[in-house]
Design an enzyme around this catalytic site. Structure first.
Site, mmCIF file in Angstrom:
data_model
loop_
_atom_site.group_PDB
_atom_site.id
_atom_site.type_symbol
_atom_site.label_atom_id
_atom_site.label_comp_id
_atom_site.label_asym_id
_atom_site.label_seq_id
_atom_site.Cartn_x
_atom_site.Cartn_y
_atom_site.Cartn_z
ATOM 1 N N GLU A 404 0.866 -1.132 0.038
ATOM 2 C CA GLU A 404 -0.017 0.087 0.054
ATOM 3 C C GLU A 404 1.047 1.356 0.025
ATOM 4 O OE1 GLU A 404 -3.365 -0.169 -0.215
ATOM 5 O OE2 GLU A 404 -3.926 -2.203 0.223
HETATM 6 C C1 LIG Z 1 3.221 -9.639 0.162
HETATM 7 C C2 LIG Z 1 2.777 -8.727 -0.921
HETATM 8 C C3 LIG Z 1 1.748 -8.436 -1.385
HETATM 9 C C4 LIG Z 1 1.557 -7.573 -2.476
HETATM 10 N N1 LIG Z 1 0.409 -7.383 -2.967
HETATM 11 C C5 LIG Z 1 0.084 -6.580 -4.028
HETATM 12 C C6 LIG Z 1 -1.006 -6.773 -4.696
HETATM 13 O O1 LIG Z 1 -2.003 -7.475 -4.645
HETATM 14 N N2 LIG Z 1 -0.901 -5.980 -5.947
HETATM 15 C C7 LIG Z 1 -0.003 -5.095 -6.450
HETATM 16 O O2 LIG Z 1 -0.346 -4.621 -7.474
HETATM 17 N N3 LIG Z 1 1.154 -4.958 -5.763
HETATM 18 C C8 LIG Z 1 1.190 -5.713 -4.413
HETATM 19 N N4 LIG Z 1 2.272 -5.824 -3.815
HETATM 20 C C9 LIG Z 1 3.340 -4.951 -4.203
HETATM 21 C C10 LIG Z 1 3.728 -3.776 -3.417
HETATM 22 O O3 LIG Z 1 2.961 -2.940 -3.371
HETATM 23 C C11 LIG Z 1 5.201 -3.256 -3.622
HETATM 24 O O4 LIG Z 1 6.129 -4.137 -3.359
HETATM 25 C C12 LIG Z 1 5.386 -1.854 -3.038
HETATM 26 O O5 LIG Z 1 4.746 -1.014 -3.679
HETATM 27 C C13 LIG Z 1 7.102 -1.416 -3.231
HETATM 28 O O6 LIG Z 1 7.532 -1.805 -4.555
HETATM 29 P P1 LIG Z 1 8.844 -2.718 -4.702
HETATM 30 O O7 LIG Z 1 8.722 -3.819 -4.059
HETATM 31 O O8 LIG Z 1 8.989 -2.558 -6.175
HETATM 32 O O9 LIG Z 1 9.824 -1.886 -4.030
HETATM 33 P P2 LIG Z 1 10.995 -0.567 -4.614
HETATM 34 O O10 LIG Z 1 9.809 0.391 -5.313
HETATM 35 O O11 LIG Z 1 11.937 -1.174 -5.414
HETATM 36 O O12 LIG Z 1 11.315 0.209 -3.141
HETATM 37 C C14 LIG Z 1 12.702 -0.398 -2.802
HETATM 38 C C15 LIG Z 1 12.923 0.434 -1.531
HETATM 39 O O13 LIG Z 1 13.407 1.867 -2.347
HETATM 40 C C16 LIG Z 1 12.657 2.771 -1.593
HETATM 41 N N5 LIG Z 1 12.027 3.655 -2.513
HETATM 42 C C17 LIG Z 1 11.291 3.642 -3.673
HETATM 43 N N6 LIG Z 1 11.240 4.769 -4.524
HETATM 44 C C18 LIG Z 1 11.525 5.786 -3.743
HETATM 45 C C19 LIG Z 1 11.755 7.208 -4.042
HETATM 46 N N7 LIG Z 1 11.197 7.792 -5.012
HETATM 47 N N8 LIG Z 1 12.210 7.556 -2.938
HETATM 48 C C20 LIG Z 1 12.576 7.245 -1.836
HETATM 49 N N9 LIG Z 1 12.633 5.905 -1.454
HETATM 50 C C21 LIG Z 1 12.161 5.052 -2.551
HETATM 51 C C22 LIG Z 1 11.282 2.222 -1.102
HETATM 52 O O14 LIG Z 1 10.704 2.875 -0.060
HETATM 53 C C23 LIG Z 1 11.952 0.978 -0.582
HETATM 54 O O15 LIG Z 1 12.444 1.148 0.664
HETATM 55 C C24 LIG Z 1 2.753 -6.869 -2.895
HETATM 56 C C25 LIG Z 1 3.844 -7.036 -2.201
HETATM 57 C C26 LIG Z 1 4.257 -8.014 -1.367
HETATM 58 C C27 LIG Z 1 5.439 -8.236 -1.010
#
Ligand SMILES: Cc1cc2nc3c(=O)[nH]c(=O)nc-3n(C[C@H](O)[C@H](O)[C@H](O)COP(=O)(O)OP(=O)(O)OC[C@H]3O[C@@H](n4cnc5c(N)ncnc54)[C@H](O)[C@@H]3O)c2cc1C
Length: 593
Positions: A404
């Site tokens: 979220e």
């Molecule tokens: C168990 C689970 C269930 C999920 N369910 C769903 C679902 O039903 N539908 C769906 O669409 N998604 C789902 N997700 C995805 C989830 O919403 C994403 O994992 C989340 O938004 C983070 O994206 P990412 O994993 O690519 O991390 P990244 O975006 O790669 O982030 C990695 C790190 O970098 C930081 N970061 C990234 N951008 C910035 C910035 N601009 N400034 C500062 N820091 C930054 C983040 O805060 C984090 O600490 C789920 C994930 C999990 C693990």
């Protein structure tokens, strides 16, 4: 409520909210309590005895539980009656979400289905789409998922590569791409899929049925926690989606995604608090049974501190969640009265409180992590055992800071959405910041000293607002449009805003309790005082870090003096206050605030 009393989104920073106008959890009516009890009973009867079947992802089991929840009406509490729901208020929906939050990983399955699964169609679907899908989702016959994230597009969700191309006969969009981390994907019948049509810059949303073909669901992810929640990658290979299944407007998908996440954030906070309460109940019971050195460990001050602190932080989050939920409900009702349809009004109500939603998400998820971590500690070695409930609670808690919108993204959002309101003329932050800057030049007036506990707390909250306005105003002036390059400072400011909002929410709750309750509320006053004491110091520290990062010389000295003056507080025996809180928890043998 009089017009002057209506608090709009973000105004908590510049206006005083009256206690009589906030909603507090003690005000749930009989019907709301009945719905809350129904959710708890569902957990006790259906979830807890079958937790291993859920956790091992037994084929069809979670899906069958969703169907049972649907039969009881738990999937449609806020859904309009015309689609088979109960049509209850946003606040009632929050209560159900909170109660169901104690269902371990099933809480994620049910909230993904009723939230990100169902709401895009309810809020953005046309009448035909709503008629076709919502009753099936409310009954639980169909399950839903939300496909936004891709391997290369997480926080930067609009950068997704999934494509939609119109077929030669113009009847279908052919969707091709890869989505990952999709909750409920293992058994869902319908997916909201975000994709870009041709070379569009922005996403479009589509309602995609599994039966459309061209969909491959890859095996379940092996996760740290929420092991009973299905999470898979979903591949679309020229999946044939009828053109009438485009949801909302072309390139309107990103707006849908953001607005749905706003709702999801408040709900996540509610669920986190439900989970926290379960952990606290286990912690109290274990601490009251486990004996070391001839006494139960609940006799030891170090353990009392933990129990009290778990309860204080949950009380804080809980107060803020229902304060905000009622604000959303009030905004929604006034828009409905002005002729807006119910679904648009809910979305618009939540959008107005986007900063508060992000505050609640960050606070609620971090409270749950704290509570679960200390729960493990109270259990000692048993906290590390997979045979006891703490290990699961600890692992399950962690995801809430990631999905979220990660907590970093939400912290950025808090400041961003307040400043956007300022730019649109909806929130006069800079005028208030200038008034504080002027006040810094004056000699403080200590003549109006009042000893009443609430008056003192109100005064303290007022001063904390001034600190934030002083630092936020100064940072905006210094960096202007480049402020977003200074994330460390934004994080500091966000942390101050979170602490302020939550501390004020406790003050308002306890002040209102004093107005309406006849019984003794001395421990609630203890909770308020301890939280305010800690948050004032935290705000001082975040404020110092921020100021030292971008202000220099005489200006720095003057602002440091202002910070000291605005965060000054009297001595207070926190040890005794925490002991009183812990003793009450131990006596009641459950979270009782
Ligand atoms: C168990 C689970 C269930 C999920 N369910 C769903 C679902 O039903 N539908 C769906 O669409 N998604 C789902 N997700 C995805 C989830 O919403 C994403 O994992 C989340 O938004 C983070 O994206 P990412 O994993 O690519 O991390 P990244 O975006 O790669 O982030 C990695 C790190 O970098 C930081 N970061 C990234 N951008 C910035 C910035 N601009 N400034 C500062 N820091 C930054 C983040 O805060 C984090 O600490 C789920 C994930 C999990 C693990």
């Amino acid at each position: 409520m009089e017009n002057d009393d209506v608090i709009k989104g973000g105004e908590f920073l510049i206006k005083e909210t009256k206690a009589k106008n906030v909603f507090i959890p003690e005000e749930f009516d009989e019907e709301q309590q009945m719905i809350g009890d129904m959710c708890l009973e569902f957990i006790t009867k259906e979830i807890l005895p079958n937790i291993n079947r859920i956790e091992t992802l037994e084929d069809g089991y979670t899906a069958s539980l969703l169907e049972k929840a649907g039969e009881l009406g738990l999937l449609g509490i806020t859904i309009p009656e015309e689609f088979g729901g109960f049509g209850k208020s946003f606040v009632t929906g929050m209560l159900a979400t909170e109660r169901l939050g104690g269902a371990y990983s099933f809480a994620v399955s049910i909230s993904a289905h009723t939230g990100i699964g169902t709401l895009p169609i309810l809020y953005y679907g046309n009448q035909h789409q709503k008629n076709k899908y919502i009753p099936k989702l409310v009954s639980g016959k169909w399950k839903a998922s939300y496909c936004l994230t891709e391997p290369g597009a997480g926080s930067d969700a609009n950068s997704g590569k999934t494509k939609a191309v119109l077929s030669d006969d113009g009847k279908y969009y052919l969707i091709t791409g890869q989505k990952m981390w999709i909750t409920n994907a293992g058994f869902s019948d319908v997916f909201t899929v975000f994709a870009k049509i041709d070379d569009d810059k922005s996403l479009t949303a589509f309602i995609v049925e599994k039966s459309f073909g061209g969909i491959t669901i890859i095996e379940e992810e092996k996760k740290m926690g929420i092991k009973g929640s299905s999470t898979c990658q979903v591949f679309f290979n020229e999946c044939k989606v009828p053109v009438e299944n485009l949801l909302g407007d072309r390139q309107g998908g990103f707006k849908i995604a953001l607005n749905i996440l706003n709702v999801g954030r408040i709900k996540l906070a509610g669920a986190a608090i439900g989970a926290s309460k379960r952990v606290i109940n286990h912690s109290i019971k274990y601490a009251s049974e486990r004996e070391q050195f001839g006494k139960t460990i609940s006799n030891y001050g170090a353990i009392k501190y933990k129990l009290a602190e778990q309860a204080i932080r949950v009380y804080a989050s809980n107060s803020a969640i229902y304060r905000c939920s009622q604000n959303v409900e009030d905004a929604r009702e006034s828009m409905i009265a002005g002729g807006m349809d119910k679904e648009t009004a809910t979305l618009e109500g939540v959008r107005q409180f986007a900063a508060e939603a992000a505050i609640l998400k960050v606070h609620g998820s971090e409270v749950l992590d704290y509570v679960a971590d200390e729960g493990v500690q109270i259990y000692g070695g048993m906290g590390y055992s997979a045979e006891a409930p703490m290990e699961r609670a600890y692992r399950d808690a962690r995801i809430n800071r990631i999905f979220e919108g990660t907590n970093e993204i939400n912290r950025l959002l808090i400041v961003d959405s307040l400043l956007k309101k300022e730019m649109k003329g909806e929130l006069d932050l800079m005028k208030s910041a200038q008034a504080v800057a002027k006040e810094l030049m004056t000699i403080p007036d200590f003549s109006n000293v009042n000893n009443g506990v609430f008056t003192k707390a109100h005064d303290q909250i007022k001063r904390l607002k001034k600190v934030i306005l002083m630092i936020l105003g100064s940072a905006v002036q210094k960096f202007m449009l480049n402020l977003d390059e200074e994330q460390e400072i934004i994080m500091n400011i966000s942390d101050m805003i979170i602490e302020l909002y939550v501390a004020e929410s406790i003050l308002l709750r306890v002040s209102k309790l004093e107005l309406i309750e006849k019984k003794n509320i001395s421990e609630q006053i203890d909770i308020m005082n301890v939280y305010l004491y800690d948050s004032t110091d935290k705000i001082n520290k975040y404020g110092r870090d921020a100021l030292n990062s971008f202000v220099e010389g005489d200006e720095l000295r003057m602002m440091q003096m202002g910070l000291k003056r605005f965060t000054k507080q009297e001595s207070f025996n926190v040890k005794e206050a925490r002991r009183r809180i812990a003793n009450h928890l131990i006596k009641e043998q459950k979270y009782c605030y």
